[in-house]
Design a protein around this motif. Structure first.
Motif, PDB file in Angstrom:
ATOM      1  N   PHE A 283      -3.708  -1.622 -18.416  1.00  0.00           N
ATOM      2  CA  PHE A 283      -2.751  -0.516 -18.356  1.00  0.00           C
ATOM      3  C   PHE A 283      -1.535  -0.855 -19.197  1.00  0.00           C
ATOM      4  N   THR A 284      -0.795   0.164 -19.619  1.00  0.00           N
ATOM      5  CA  THR A 284       0.558  -0.111 -20.108  1.00  0.00           C
ATOM      6  C   THR A 284       1.476  -0.132 -18.891  1.00  0.00           C
ATOM      7  N   ILE A 285       2.713  -0.608 -19.104  1.00  0.00           N
ATOM      8  CA  ILE A 285       3.558  -0.882 -17.945  1.00  0.00           C
ATOM      9  C   ILE A 285       3.945   0.393 -17.204  1.00  0.00           C
ATOM     10  N   ASP A 286       4.180   1.505 -17.944  1.00  0.00           N
ATOM     11  CA  ASP A 286       4.571   2.729 -17.245  1.00  0.00           C
ATOM     12  C   ASP A 286       3.401   3.310 -16.474  1.00  0.00           C
ATOM     13  N   GLN A 287       2.174   3.178 -17.053  1.00  0.00           N
ATOM     14  CA  GLN A 287       0.987   3.636 -16.321  1.00  0.00           C
ATOM     15  C   GLN A 287       0.800   2.845 -15.035  1.00  0.00           C
ATOM     16  N   ALA A 288       1.022   1.524 -15.122  1.00  0.00           N
ATOM     17  CA  ALA A 288       0.826   0.686 -13.938  1.00  0.00           C
ATOM     18  C   ALA A 288       1.818   1.067 -12.852  1.00  0.00           C
ATOM     19  N   ALA A 289       3.103   1.256 -13.232  1.00  0.00           N
ATOM     20  CA  ALA A 289       4.111   1.597 -12.232  1.00  0.00           C
ATOM     21  C   ALA A 289       3.792   2.948 -11.599  1.00  0.00           C
ATOM     22  N   LYS A 290       3.408   3.926 -12.443  1.00  0.00           N
ATOM     23  CA  LYS A 290       3.062   5.243 -11.902  1.00  0.00           C
ATOM     24  C   LYS A 290       1.877   5.137 -10.950  1.00  0.00           C
ATOM     25  N   PHE A 291       0.868   4.342 -11.365  1.00  0.00           N
ATOM     26  CA  PHE A 291      -0.330   4.185 -10.532  1.00  0.00           C
ATOM     27  C   PHE A 291       0.032   3.600  -9.179  1.00  0.00           C
ATOM     28  N   TYR A 292       0.852   2.520  -9.204  1.00  0.00           N
ATOM     29  CA  TYR A 292       1.168   1.845  -7.943  1.00  0.00           C
ATOM     30  C   TYR A 292       1.992   2.726  -7.031  1.00  0.00           C
ATOM     31  N   TRP A 293       2.882   3.522  -7.627  1.00  0.00           N
ATOM     32  CA  TRP A 293       3.716   4.351  -6.771  1.00  0.00           C
ATOM     33  C   TRP A 293       2.986   5.600  -6.308  1.00  0.00           C
ATOM     34  N   LYS A 294       1.783   5.858  -6.853  1.00  0.00           N
ATOM     35  CA  LYS A 294       1.037   7.037  -6.420  1.00  0.00           C
ATOM     36  C   LYS A 294      -0.085   6.660  -5.462  1.00  0.00           C
ATOM     37  N   TRP A 295      -1.228   6.145  -5.999  1.00  0.00           N
ATOM     38  CA  TRP A 295      -2.421   6.049  -5.156  1.00  0.00           C
ATOM     39  C   TRP A 295      -2.343   4.975  -4.077  1.00  0.00           C
ATOM     40  N   PRO A 296      -2.070   3.705  -4.412  1.00  0.00           N
ATOM     41  CA  PRO A 296      -2.009   2.718  -3.319  1.00  0.00           C
ATOM     42  C   PRO A 296      -0.928   3.053  -2.310  1.00  0.00           C
ATOM     43  N   THR A 297       0.185   3.629  -2.779  1.00  0.00           N
ATOM     44  CA  THR A 297       1.256   3.978  -1.854  1.00  0.00           C
ATOM     45  C   THR A 297       0.794   5.049  -0.878  1.00  0.00           C
ATOM     46  N   ILE A 298       0.090   6.071  -1.399  1.00  0.00           N
ATOM     47  CA  ILE A 298      -0.395   7.139  -0.514  1.00  0.00           C
ATOM     48  C   ILE A 298      -1.370   6.560   0.509  1.00  0.00           C
ATOM     49  N   ILE A 299      -2.307   5.723   0.015  1.00  0.00           N
ATOM     50  CA  ILE A 299      -3.314   5.159   0.920  1.00  0.00           C
ATOM     51  C   ILE A 299      -2.649   4.311   1.992  1.00  0.00           C
ATOM     52  N   ALA A 300      -1.733   3.419   1.552  1.00  0.00           N
ATOM     53  CA  ALA A 300      -1.102   2.513   2.511  1.00  0.00           C
ATOM     54  C   ALA A 300      -0.208   3.271   3.483  1.00  0.00           C
ATOM     55  N   ALA A 301       0.494   4.318   2.987  1.00  0.00           N
ATOM     56  CA  ALA A 301       1.360   5.089   3.871  1.00  0.00           C
ATOM     57  C   ALA A 301       0.535   5.834   4.908  1.00  0.00           C
ATOM     58  N   LEU A 302      -0.614   6.351   4.477  1.00  0.00           N
ATOM     59  CA  LEU A 302      -1.521   7.020   5.422  1.00  0.00           C
ATOM     60  C   LEU A 302      -1.967   6.036   6.503  1.00  0.00           C
ATOM     61  N   GLY A 303      -2.282   4.798   6.054  1.00  0.00           N
ATOM     62  CA  GLY A 303      -2.683   3.773   7.010  1.00  0.00           C
ATOM     63  C   GLY A 303      -1.569   3.486   8.005  1.00  0.00           C
ATOM     64  N   ALA A 304      -0.338   3.389   7.487  1.00  0.00           N
ATOM     65  CA  ALA A 304       0.793   3.088   8.370  1.00  0.00           C
ATOM     66  C   ALA A 304       1.014   4.199   9.361  1.00  0.00           C
ATOM     67  N   ILE A 305       0.881   5.455   8.901  1.00  0.00           N
ATOM     68  CA  ILE A 305       1.090   6.597   9.814  1.00  0.00           C
ATOM     69  C   ILE A 305      -0.001   6.614  10.883  1.00  0.00           C
ATOM     70  N   LEU A 306      -1.264   6.385  10.448  1.00  0.00           N
ATOM     71  CA  LEU A 306      -2.368   6.396  11.405  1.00  0.00           C
ATOM     72  C   LEU A 306      -2.215   5.273  12.419  1.00  0.00           C
ATOM     73  N   ALA A 307      -1.714   4.103  11.945  1.00  0.00           N
ATOM     74  CA  ALA A 307      -1.578   2.956  12.844  1.00  0.00           C
ATOM     75  C   ALA A 307      -0.516   3.218  13.903  1.00  0.00           C
ATOM     76  N   SER A 308       0.519   4.007  13.551  1.00  0.00           N
ATOM     77  CA  SER A 308       1.608   4.198  14.500  1.00  0.00           C
ATOM     78  C   SER A 308       1.319   5.338  15.462  1.00  0.00           C
ATOM     79  N   LEU A 309       0.276   6.118  15.186  1.00  0.00           N
ATOM     80  CA  LEU A 309      -0.017   7.252  16.084  1.00  0.00           C
ATOM     81  C   LEU A 309      -0.532   6.763  17.440  1.00  0.00           C
TER      82      LEU A 309
END
Lengths: 309, 184
Positions: A283-309
């Motif tokens: 990846f180029t650096i801007d693609q990597a930053a965009k990727f990390y702030w989009k897909w893994p963040t969504i997945i991990a945030a979903l996990g955190a929300i599900l874990a706290s329910l």
């Protein structure tokens, strides 16, 4: 006291040796994917011996020397906190966050050293490494929060022990999501493609590593080996169930069985990273930053929300 | 103090089996490097890695003809590498000029300017010939005969005289001055 020191020393030797074997395995597996023969498995050890036995050495001042030692020291400290089966030299409440933090610290040490050398490529590499570090923080934080929320503790040892009765973390849906996000983050922590933007050989000629030679590079190789061991061990501890085998009568047999089980899990984590690294371009650096702030963040945030329910 | 001579066989073995390459691919030999590095001939079997940084390099490949302009860079890169370092000249151009034997703008004898450990003849040498040269280099390293870096230190007057004759006195300082002017 002496017993603890001896134990720490043995763990350090074991981690360094296995880490070097992991580096060799990565190179062999990558070679086989390319349909090459590949180097022997002990090749990283030969590289390190050669680098440490260089006759002349170049230094760029005190910070340059200090950064390398700092990186090695932080890695060893992180290793001492990670429970190896039921063994662990240091243990504190909240070490889940501490280990996560300590595993990123070596990059800062390398950046100190690289920036002080004044090489423009090292400067660019250090900037890219900082941006990658910034990008992985968000999914990493969510994954750790999901873990702590699910088990109700910040202690790595208690999480490992809880998994012995409740089953591996990844069989629970919220933690499976966190594990996927953490595994994507691990790709950047290993410095493998598609997130090897900071070293990028051929593009910015190894980035932060460009000025290191001789003994500095040898110490960084040792640091890399220990970091590889520590990162895979941490992942298998918190997501793949760790290991605490107590079925045998003698404690030595139990320890050996624990180490073997951990080794298998660590190799599995390593293989996933190697396969992904071998087939993806960079990846180029801007693609990597965009990727990390989009897909893994969504997945991990979903996990955190599900874990706290 | 530890007597390091005791470990010399082990260290020589490590040096032999872990040569990291900086290749100066200006000449036509550069095109022979991809098949050597990739699946066809796979030099990584012997622990050799292409490496972009001269600070951690051991083997310096000069692949093809050398002009005065590139020779300056070659000398600077060679002096940046930490000892012990080895030079492998590739093809007949660095040996005696090759097809550029009467060109005004090519260096005829590279080993007047930096010490060459192994030279491979041919125009161009095929990858097999390069591998043969590398095998020879490995033998020389193991027996301790690849001592170009020692010769460069001992005979520095000779090499410096030849370099100064070609480029004129104080070429390093002038180059630095010009570099800083370009950067500003």
């Amino acid at each position: 006291m002496i017993e603890t020191a001896l134990k720490a020393f043995l763990i350090l030797i074991y981690a360094t040796f296995v880490g070097f074997m992991f580096m060799g395995i990565i190179r062999i597996v990558t070679a086989r994917i390319h349909r090459r023969v590949g180097p022997p498995i002990y090749q990283p050890i030969l590289d390190t011996i050669k680098l440490l036995s260089k006759k002349s050495n170049i230094t760029h001042g005190l910070i340059y020397d200090f950064g390398v030692i700092y990186a090695l020291g932080a890695t060893i400290l992180a290793l001492m906190f990670i429970p190896l089966g039921s063994m662990g030299i240091l243990r504190a409440y909240g070490d889940l966050i501490l280990i996560t933090f300590l595993l990123e610290i070596p990059m800062l040490g390398i950046m100190f050293a690289a920036m002080s050398s004044g090489n423009p490529y090292a400067g660019i590499g250090a900037q890219r490494a900082l941006l990658t570090l910034l990008a992985i923080q968000v999914p990493l934080g969510f994954a750790i929060v999901a873990l702590a929320e699910f088990y109700g503790t910040f202690s790595t040892y208690e999480i490992v022990m809880a998994q012995q009765t409740m089953g591996w973390s990844i069989i629970h849906l919220p933690l499976l999501l966190a594990a996927i996000a953490y595994d994507i983050v691990l790709q950047a922590m290993f410095g493998k493609e598609p997130f090897d933007i900071m070293i990028a050989p051929g593009e910015i000629s190894l980035g932060p590593m460009v000025e290191f030679g001789g003994k500095h590079m040898g110490i960084l190789q040792i640091q890399h080996a220990i970091a590889l061991f520590g990162e895979t061990l941490f992942f298998s501890n918190i997501f793949l169930g760790g290991a605490a085998i107590t079925i045998f009568g003698s404690s030595i047999l139990n320890t050996i069985a624990t180490l073997v089980v951990l080794l298998i899990k660590q190799t599995a984590v390593l293989m996933v990273a190697t396969f992904i690294g071998a087939i993806f371009p960079r990846f180029t650096i801007d693609q990597a930053a965009k990727f990390y702030w989009k897909w893994p963040t969504i997945i991990a945030a979903l996990g955190a929300i599900l874990a706290s329910l | 103090m530890v007597d390091w001579r005791l470990y010399e066989p082990l260290i020589n073995f490590a040096r032999k089996r872990s040569m990291w390459i900086v290749s100066f691919c200006t000449g036509c030999g550069g095109i022979e490097m991809p098949p050597l590095m990739t699946s066809r001939y796979d030099l990584e079997r012997f622990g050799m890695m292409p490496n972009p940084a001269p600070r951690m390099a051991d083997l310096f490949l000069i692949t093809g003809y050398v002009t005065p302009k590139t020779l300056k860079r070659i000398i600077i890169t060679y002096e940046m590498q930490p000892d012990p370092k080895y030079v492998l000249a590739h093809g007949s151009c660095p040996l005696n000029g090759g097809i550029y034997w009467d060109a005004y703008n090519a260096i005829k004898h590279l080993d007047k300017y930096i010490p060459v450990d192994v030279a491979i003849a041919g125009c161009m040498p095929r990858p097999e010939a390069v591998m043969d040269g590398i095998k020879k280099m490995m033998e020389l390293i193991e027996t301790g005969k690849a001592d170009g870096w020692k010769r460069y230190k001992e005979n520095y007057e000779y090499y410096k005289k030849n370099q100064d004759e070609l480029f004129g006195e104080g070429w390093r300082e002038n180059r630095k001055k010009m570099d800083s002017m370009v950067n500003e």
